[in-house]
Structures are given as C-alpha cells and as structure tokens.
Design a protein around this motif. Structure first.
Motif, short mmCIF file in Angstrom:
data_model
loop_
_atom_site.label_atom_id
_atom_site.label_comp_id
_atom_site.label_asym_id
_atom_site.label_seq_id
_atom_site.Cartn_x
_atom_site.Cartn_y
_atom_site.Cartn_z
N VAL A 1 -15.93 -55.83 19.73
CA VAL A 1 -16.07 -54.42 20.09
C VAL A 1 -17.42 -53.84 19.67
N GLY A 2 -17.85 -54.12 18.44
CA GLY A 2 -19.00 -53.46 17.86
C GLY A 2 -20.28 -53.52 18.68
N PRO A 3 -20.70 -54.72 19.14
CA PRO A 3 -21.97 -54.79 19.88
C PRO A 3 -21.98 -53.98 21.16
N ARG A 4 -20.81 -53.61 21.67
CA ARG A 4 -20.73 -52.83 22.90
C ARG A 4 -20.75 -51.32 22.65
N LEU A 5 -20.67 -50.92 21.40
CA LEU A 5 -20.65 -49.49 21.07
C LEU A 5 -22.06 -48.91 21.14
N PRO A 6 -22.17 -47.61 21.52
CA PRO A 6 -23.51 -46.99 21.61
C PRO A 6 -24.30 -47.06 20.31
N VAL A 7 -23.60 -47.04 19.16
CA VAL A 7 -24.31 -47.04 17.89
C VAL A 7 -25.12 -48.32 17.69
N SER A 8 -24.76 -49.39 18.41
CA SER A 8 -25.52 -50.63 18.27
C SER A 8 -26.95 -50.51 18.81
N ARG A 9 -27.19 -49.47 19.63
CA ARG A 9 -28.57 -49.25 20.09
C ARG A 9 -29.46 -48.86 18.92
N ILE A 10 -28.89 -48.17 17.92
CA ILE A 10 -29.66 -47.82 16.72
C ILE A 10 -30.04 -49.10 15.97
N ALA A 11 -29.08 -50.01 15.83
CA ALA A 11 -29.37 -51.28 15.16
C ALA A 11 -30.48 -52.04 15.87
N ASP A 12 -30.42 -52.08 17.21
CA ASP A 12 -31.44 -52.80 17.96
C ASP A 12 -32.81 -52.15 17.78
N ALA A 13 -32.87 -50.80 17.81
CA ALA A 13 -34.14 -50.10 17.62
C ALA A 13 -34.69 -50.35 16.22
N ASN A 14 -33.81 -50.34 15.22
CA ASN A 14 -34.24 -50.63 13.85
C ASN A 14 -34.84 -52.02 13.75
N LEU A 15 -34.19 -52.99 14.38
CA LEU A 15 -34.68 -54.36 14.33
C LEU A 15 -36.02 -54.50 15.04
N ARG A 16 -36.21 -53.78 16.15
CA ARG A 16 -37.48 -53.82 16.86
C ARG A 16 -38.62 -53.36 15.94
N MET A 17 -38.35 -52.33 15.14
CA MET A 17 -39.39 -51.79 14.26
C MET A 17 -39.59 -52.66 13.02
N ALA A 18 -38.47 -53.02 12.36
CA ALA A 18 -38.56 -53.68 11.06
C ALA A 18 -38.89 -55.16 11.17
N MET A 19 -38.38 -55.81 12.23
CA MET A 19 -38.59 -57.25 12.38
C MET A 19 -39.06 -57.54 13.81
N PRO A 20 -40.27 -57.11 14.16
CA PRO A 20 -40.76 -57.27 15.54
C PRO A 20 -40.91 -58.73 15.97
N GLU A 21 -40.85 -59.64 15.02
CA GLU A 21 -40.96 -61.06 15.37
C GLU A 21 -39.70 -61.59 16.06
N LEU A 22 -38.61 -60.83 16.01
CA LEU A 22 -37.36 -61.27 16.63
C LEU A 22 -37.37 -60.89 18.12
#
Length: 311
Positions: A47-68
């Motif tokens: 369920v979790g990855p499909r929730l809108p809040v997971s977009r925040i996690a993805d944006a955080n990862l883009r900023m903090a770990m751009p190598e991913l």
C-alpha cells in the motif's frame, strides 16, 4: 508513558479509529512477533508506495542522494514502507521480545559497555538517535541497563489511539516515564528533568522550524537545538545509538561512545558544532542502508510536492 491527558471529547470517528487499531494490534499479538512483522511489512509494501506521501520520500531522495536512479529510489521507498509495517507488527511484542544474542526473534546490543559505564557513573545523560530501523526498541532496551529515559513527544490527533500507544510503550519500558511536549514549554520541563539527574532521549532527525540552520546530507536543514543547548550547558554525556533490523522481529541496538563535546568557550558556536556533529553521525548511519530511515518528513528547507487538491 506519563503525558498530559487530552481534554478533547472523543468523536465517533475517533472511537472507530481506536477500535481498528486495537483490532489490528490484537491480530499482531495473537500471531506472534515473526509473523506479525512479516504481515505488517507485506501490508505496507503493498500500500505505502502507492500513497501520495511517497512523493515526498522520492523528492527527498532526489535531493539527498542524487546518485540514486529512479529504480534505486523505488527500492529504497519499498524498503522504507516494509520497515514501517514491520515496526507496527512488532510494536505489541516489544515488552516480551527477549534479549537474545543468537538468532530468531529478540534483540542484542553492540556497545553495551557504554551503557554499563554510564549507569555506573550516574548523572544526567542525553541519548540521540533518529527514525532508523525499529526506533521504538531503543528506549526499552536502554532501560534494561538501568537508564530509562524520557522523550519529547507529539501525541496523535486521536486521544484514544494515543492512550493505546502510550500503554504499550509503558509495558515495553517496564515503568512509566515522563514525556515532554515539543516546544519551548517542553524544553524547559526537559531541562528540569536533566538537572535532577534524569535521562533524556531525542530523535533529532525531523525538521524543527524554530531550530538552528545545520546541514544534513549536505543540504540546509533546520534542526532542533535543545539537545546541544542542554549538553553544552550541563556538560552531560551525549550517547548516540540506533536500532538495526536484522530480520523479522530480529533487532540489534548499536550504542556508540559518548561524543566529544565542543569546548571552545563560545557557547553558541559549541552548540552549533555539536548539532552538526549529530547530524553528520545520523547521515553516516543512514547512507549504507537508506531504506531503514523514514524519508516521509519534509526535512529540508525547500519546496516539496504537496498533496493534489481534491476535485
């Protein structure tokens, strides 16, 4: 855990939410810690990855770990939700999970000599950590060494659910401990607790708008300053620690030696240096296993995706 009772009347929706939580916890309790961990992990992975809040996690990862790349970020987000679900499944079992240095459900400690030494030394202590692994296991594990610590606390909106969770935490700790509300009043109460020789635990990885401008993953991140202010003023030990997940209901508590407190004579600079030191330590703990951290917070001082408005 000792917390001020809510004065808000419980609504019908609150009663329904509390009934759902009690029912879910009853299922988790009935099926045992390993199967509860597996069930909670499965449900949240689905369920979790499909929730809108997971977009925040993805944006955080883009900023903090751009190598991913995108595939790696999705893997981290799935792992994060798996860990959240496992934490929920294990929650009603924290009081009975054994200290077990072998295999199977239970926990062990790496660095217990630092806890033993502090318990023998006595006096106030500040434990610092983040939302890593099953962070709920850290307080009861440390309490087993004679160092039960109080915490800052933000109650759920539903006071009935709040009571359920507090009762479970009390059972895991084996005793009630005072809790302090986040904010200036809570900070004053926590300082009084420390001055009396108490122990305080702080999860310092969330954004604090009225905190200090430290850096986290190389980015500006407003960070709570109360920990550093108290430690520098009182010169009390600051002991970092976190919980590593080894498997279903199988946890390892890592305790690090007390940090070397800055002592330049400039209290403001020392507080800033200590805050940065803790942020760097948390970052170094997250990087090897990013899926173990809670990436859902709006941690950095930048714009992140918001929920789409309902049509």
């Amino acid at each position: 855990m000792t917390a001020a009772p809510s004065t808000r009347p419980a609504t019908r929706q609150m009663h329904l939410e509390a009934a759902f939580v009690r029912g879910l916890l009853a299922i988790f309790r009935r099926i045992g810690p390993v199967r509860a961990s597996n069930l909670g992990g499965f449900l949240c992975r689905m369920v979790g990855p499909r929730l809108p809040v997971s977009r925040i996690a993805d944006a955080n990862l883009r900023m903090a770990m751009p190598e991913l790349d995108a595939t790696m970020r999705r893997r981290v987000i799935v792992d994060m939700w798996d860990n959240i679900g496992r934490n929920a499944g294990e929650f009603p079992h924290l009081a009975t999970l054994p200290r077990n240095p072998g295999s199977g459900p239970g926990w062990d400690v790496v660095g217990e000599e630092y806890l033993t030494a502090q318990a023998e030394r006595g006096g106030p202590t500040i434990f610092v950590s983040g939302h890593i692994g099953n962070w709920e296991m850290l307080p009861p594990a440390v309490a087993r060494y004679g160092l039960p610590f109080s915490s800052f606390y933000r109650a759920p909106n539903n006071p009935l659910v709040d009571r359920i969770l507090c009762d479970l935490r009390d059972a895991a700790m084996g005793q009630p401990v005072p809790l302090f509300a986040k904010g200036a009043k809570g900070a004053r109460s926590a300082l009084g607790h420390i001055l009396k020789g108490g122990h305080l635990g702080m999860l310092v990885d969330q954004k604090m708008n009225d905190g200090v401008a430290a850096r986290f993953f190389g980015l500006p991140a407003m960070t709570a300053g109360a920990m550093a202010a108290m430690a520098v003023k009182l010169r009390c030990p600051v002991i970092p620690g976190y919980v590593e997940r080894l498997g279903p209901a199988r946890l390892r508590i890592h305790v690090h030696p007390p940090l070397d407190l800055p002592d330049s004579g400039n209290r403001s600079q020392d507080q800033m240096d200590l805050t940065q030191m803790v942020n760097d330590w948390i970052e170094g703990t997250i990087r090897p296993h990013p899926g173990s951290w809670l990436w859902l917070h709006r941690r950095w001082n930048v714009h992140l995706p918001k929920k789409k408005p309902k049509k």
